[in-house]
Scaffold this active site. Structure first.
Site, PDB file in Angstrom:
ATOM      1  CD  GLU A  67      -2.365  -8.159   6.337  1.00 26.18           C
ATOM      2  OE1 GLU A  67      -1.917  -7.102   6.812  1.00 26.18           O
ATOM      3  OE2 GLU A  67      -2.167  -8.501   5.149  1.00 26.18           O
ATOM      4  CE  LYS A  99      -0.734  -5.329   3.865  1.00 30.34           C
ATOM      5  NZ  LYS A  99      -1.058  -6.622   3.293  1.00 30.34           N
ATOM      6  CG  ASN A 140      -1.960  -1.428   4.812  1.00 29.98           C
ATOM      7  OD1 ASN A 140      -1.294  -1.030   5.770  1.00 29.98           O
ATOM      8  ND2 ASN A 140      -2.732  -2.503   4.876  1.00 29.98           N
ATOM      9  N   GLY A 180      -1.182 -10.170  -0.785  1.00 27.15           N
ATOM     10  CA  GLY A 180       0.193 -10.598  -0.544  1.00 27.15           C
ATOM     11  C   GLY A 180       0.536 -11.942  -1.169  1.00 27.15           C
ATOM     12  CD  GLU A 189      -7.311  -4.672   0.911  1.00 29.53           C
ATOM     13  OE1 GLU A 189      -6.389  -4.188   0.266  1.00 29.53           O
ATOM     14  OE2 GLU A 189      -7.224  -4.934   2.121  1.00 29.53           O
ATOM     15  CG  HIS A 196      -6.002  -4.984   6.166  1.00 30.48           C
ATOM     16  ND1 HIS A 196      -5.458  -6.245   6.247  1.00 30.48           N
ATOM     17  CD2 HIS A 196      -5.604  -4.471   4.982  1.00 30.48           C
ATOM     18  CE1 HIS A 196      -4.743  -6.466   5.142  1.00 30.48           C
ATOM     19  NE2 HIS A 196      -4.818  -5.399   4.365  1.00 30.48           N
ATOM     20  CB  SER A 228      -1.425  -9.291  -5.708  1.00 32.82           C
ATOM     21  OG  SER A 228      -1.164 -10.139  -4.612  1.00 32.82           O
TER      22      SER A 228
HETATM   23  P1  PGA Z   1      -0.864  -6.476  -1.221  1.00 34.73           P
HETATM   24  O1  PGA Z   1      -1.704  -5.999   0.055  1.00 34.73           O
HETATM   25  O2  PGA Z   1      -0.926  -5.364  -2.223  1.00 34.73           O
HETATM   26  O3  PGA Z   1       0.530  -6.727  -0.708  1.00 34.73           O
HETATM   27  O4  PGA Z   1      -1.530  -7.712  -1.736  1.00 34.73           O
HETATM   28  C1  PGA Z   1      -2.901  -5.312  -0.093  1.00 34.73           C
HETATM   29  C2  PGA Z   1      -3.484  -4.986   1.256  1.00 34.73           C
HETATM   30  O5  PGA Z   1      -3.337  -5.793   2.183  1.00 34.73           O
HETATM   31  O6  PGA Z   1      -4.109  -3.931   1.437  1.00 34.73           O
END
Ligand code: PGA
Length: 252
Positions: free
Chosen positions: A99, A11, A9, A175, A169, A97, A215
């Site tokens: 976010e 983003k 992803n 992140g 997740e 997601h 992560s």
């Molecule tokens: P990350 O993000 O690997 O940077 O923690 C995962 C995601 O948001 O799908």
């Protein structure tokens, strides 16, 4: 046998030029990998979808969108429909997601509509869900996950599940550099399979791929991916570098 999947992803990162060069590097590095039971998916921003989807044609890499609107068309300034995605060769979409849920107020009810629209358009869905830190601390994480799944997906017929990929997740791990332990991921994934089996049947539960996200990086992927109910990862930060991303693909 369910598929292993590594999905990147991207983003809101990578303009058109860097998107093209990243996917080119990924394709090149995967050239000698037979990817027998593994799917590799990248999700660039909308502006790069068409070009990236052209680049992956005749390769084993697939392209997903990061979001889409639930309506067919109309006065929804700034939004993108399922048919528009289809018109540039994209038939996988990430929905739900954290976010999108947090910053763009996507509720379970909106997500259920998006799921229906995507399925109506024969799209495959990577459906994301997961608890926030307070839920984990107060040991409410199983309830939260169960309600996100029920509200977003449990209205579907069993046959629709062939087009669903799940991505657990935990929000506190996205992140942040903090990952769920392989045991925490396995525990939740097994729980998810159990509630799907209770609602539908064992076949549906056993056939759905459940990705872990939060992560994941080359240093921790092997251990997480080795867990029985973890079928791969949805990757943010580590998906922005071709070496790291391909190392994740090679972590099964
Ligand atoms: P990350 O993000 O690997 O940077 O923690 C995962 C995601 O948001 O799908």
């Amino acid at each position: 046998m369910r598929k292993q999947i590594v999905a990147g992803n991207w983003k809101m990162n990578n303009d058109l030029k860097t998107s093209k060069s990243l996917v080119k590097k990924i394709i090149k590095k995967l050239k000698n990998n037979s990817l027998k039971n593994t799917r590799v998916i990248v999700a660039p921003t909308f502006v790069s979808l068409e070009k990236v989807s052209k680049k992956v044609k005749k390769t084993k890499v697939e392209v997903a969108a990061q979001n889409m609107h639930q309506a067919k068309s109309g006065a929804f300034t700034g939004e993108i429909s399922a048919e528009m995605l289809e018109s540039v060769g994209v038939n996988i979409v990430i929905l739900g997601h954290s976010e999108r849920r947090e910053y763009f107020c996507e509720t379970d009810a909106i997500l259920a509509q998006k799921v229906d629209t995507a399925l109506k358009n024969n799209m495959e869905i990577i459906f994301c869900f997961g608890e926030i830190l307070e839920d984990r601390k107060s040991e409410n994480h199983f309830n939260v996950v169960e309600s996100q799944l029920k509200n977003g997906l449990f209205h579907l017929e069993a046959t629709a599940w062939g087009n669903i990929i799940l991505a657990y997740e935990p929000v506190w791990a996205i992140g942040t550099g903090e990952t769920a332990s392989p045991e925490q991921a396995q525990e939740m994934h097994a729980f998810i399979r159990k509630i799907i089996s209770n609602k539908y049947n064992r076949d549906v539960a056993e056939n759905v791929s459940i990705l872990y996200g939060g992560s994941v990086k080359p240093a921790n992927a092997k251990e997480i991916f080795s867990k029985e109910d973890v079928d791969g990862g949805l990757i943010g930060g580590a998906a922005l570098d071709a070496d790291n991303f391909v190392a994740l693909v090679n972590s099964f």
